[in-house]
Design an enzyme around this catalytic site. Structure first.
Site, PDB file in Angstrom:
ATOM      1  N   HIS A   1      -8.158  -5.281   6.096  1.00 48.04           N
ATOM      2  CA  HIS A   1      -7.307  -4.095   6.044  1.00 48.04           C
ATOM      3  C   HIS A   1      -6.852  -3.745   7.458  1.00 48.04           C
ATOM      4  O   HIS A   1      -7.599  -3.936   8.424  1.00 48.04           O
ATOM      5  CB  HIS A   1      -8.076  -2.914   5.432  1.00 48.04           C
TER       6      HIS A   1
ATOM      7  N   GLU B   1      -7.582  -3.311  -2.876  1.00 45.30           N
ATOM      8  CA  GLU B   1      -6.855  -4.166  -3.812  1.00 45.30           C
ATOM      9  C   GLU B   1      -7.791  -4.882  -4.786  1.00 45.30           C
ATOM     10  O   GLU B   1      -7.459  -5.069  -5.958  1.00 45.30           O
ATOM     11  CB  GLU B   1      -6.049  -5.218  -3.045  1.00 45.30           C
TER      12      GLU B   1
END
Length: 374
Positions: free
Chosen positions: A253, A311
């Site tokens: 991320h 996700e």
């Protein structure tokens, strides 16, 4: 500023503080997300989406009377204008992307309203209607007796969902409702800072969220799990992907250098959902894939701290709720609309036109010598 003046250019506005906010706080080093004062796990697992939206817009949780009135207001505004439905029919005929259809549909809300409640209320109706039209089915009208999350699931398949599925979706919507000054939220605030209207700000934000580097990549994370199929194949498949230079979707991320706290919230919600459904095979496979991926990423890319992001468990939870992959990012948008609007309100309250500088690095001292000059 002279041509030789040295300026610091922050590519991607990295580490630039462009706003103050009371809405959410993201600490990438600590793996912390606070939404309006609540740790994300505390809020997401208990609040309804209506309560979370009210909290972001007003700074406090609603009273029972305020919540009842807010729910009634949303219910009264869920029906799409006829023109919006016509646009969605045409969009389905051309097999338009779901996010493009949502952008077009939200833009058409201006025909009836530019109010925050109307935008939030109609967004799930648009997504569900387009999904059904794309599958050759007629849209299902919203029901006034169902809440925001429940209505969305109902409009997708015509069945009133059980409380566990509603709770699973509410947890997801609450988890992703706001996340600092990300690309789509910044877009929303920039548009708002010009004095433009709320629908325009939300349409711009949807355009930013559509990009795969921001909100458009939950599906591939689940595709990898399905490709592996059995935990015994996880290492072989994942090693192959890493050595081929592929990115492992669902890991790493831009902000979080440790495990994304939203992943923990959604992992718990997915476990609860799959447990109640009585089939834990996919959940257990996903956990095995996650564990193997983290180990291999540290082996191949030591020090990069590529941990599980939102996700990975977004894909698992939404699949467990019966949503197809094309609905993953639009469902994200259904939630984030409330957060974007909260930022628009905050921007308006203490507005200053957002106008950063750029550094010119092109040629200088050119002289015109066009085709007709000589």
């Amino acid at each position: 500023m002279t041509p030789d003046t040295k300026v610091k250019v922050s590519s991607g506005l990295e580490d630039v503080v462009a706003a103050t906010t009371r809405l959410s706080h993201v600490d990438g080093e600590a793996g912390e997300l606070i939404i309006a004062g609540f740790p994300v796990g505390e809020l997401a697992a208990h609040a309804t989406f209506e309560e979370t939206t009210w909290l972001l817009w007003h700074g406090e949780l609603p009273t029972p009377a305020e919540l009842a009135a807010f729910r009634a207001d949303l219910a009264a505004r869920r029906t799409m204008p006829a023109a919006t439905l016509a646009l969605l029919r045409e969009s389905a005929k051309t097999r338009l992307d779901h996010m493009d259809a949502l952008r077009i549909g939200i833009d058409s809300v201006s025909l009836v309203s530019n109010e925050a409640v109307a935008i939030v209320a109609i967004a799930p109706t648009i997504v569900a209607a387009f999904s059904r039209l794309s599958a050759g089915k007629e849209p299902i009208a919203p029901r006034p007796d169902l809440g925001h999350a429940s209505n969305y699931l109902y409009m997708l398949n015509g069945e009133v969902p059980d409380p566990e599925r509603v709770r699973g979706l509410e947890t997801y919507l609450n988890t992703v409702v706001d996340h600092g000054l990300n690309a789509s939220t910044f877009t929303c605030r920039v548009i708002t800072s010009t004095g433009s209207d709320l629908v325009s700000a939300i349409v711009g934000a949807i355009g930013a969220l559509k990009g795969p580097l921001h909100g458009g990549a939950p599906g591939p994370a689940l595709e990898t799990v399905f490709e592996i199929g059995d935990a015994s194949r996880a290492e072989e498949v994942l090693r192959g992907k890493i050595e081929a230079g592929e990115r492992l979707m669902g890991f790493g991320h831009r902000v979080y250098k440790v495990r994304d706290p939203r992943a923990d919230v959604l992992a718990a919600a997915a476990e609860r959902l799959f447990t109640r459904a009585g089939d834990m095979r996919l959940y257990k496979l996903a956990r095995a894939v996650e564990s193997t991926a983290i180990r291999l990423l540290e082996e191949y890319k030591p020090g990069r701290r590529l941990q599980t992001n939102v996700e990975f468990y977004t894909a698992l939870l939404l699949h467990g709720l019966g949503l197809e992959v094309p609905l993953f990012t639009p469902t994200f948008a259904i939630s984030r609309v409330s957060g974007w609007i909260a930022h628009a309100f905050e921007q308006r309250a203490a507005n200053r036109l957002i106008r950063p500088k750029s550094q010119y690095v092109g040629p200088r001292d050119r002289r015109w010598n066009g085709i007709d000059s000589g």
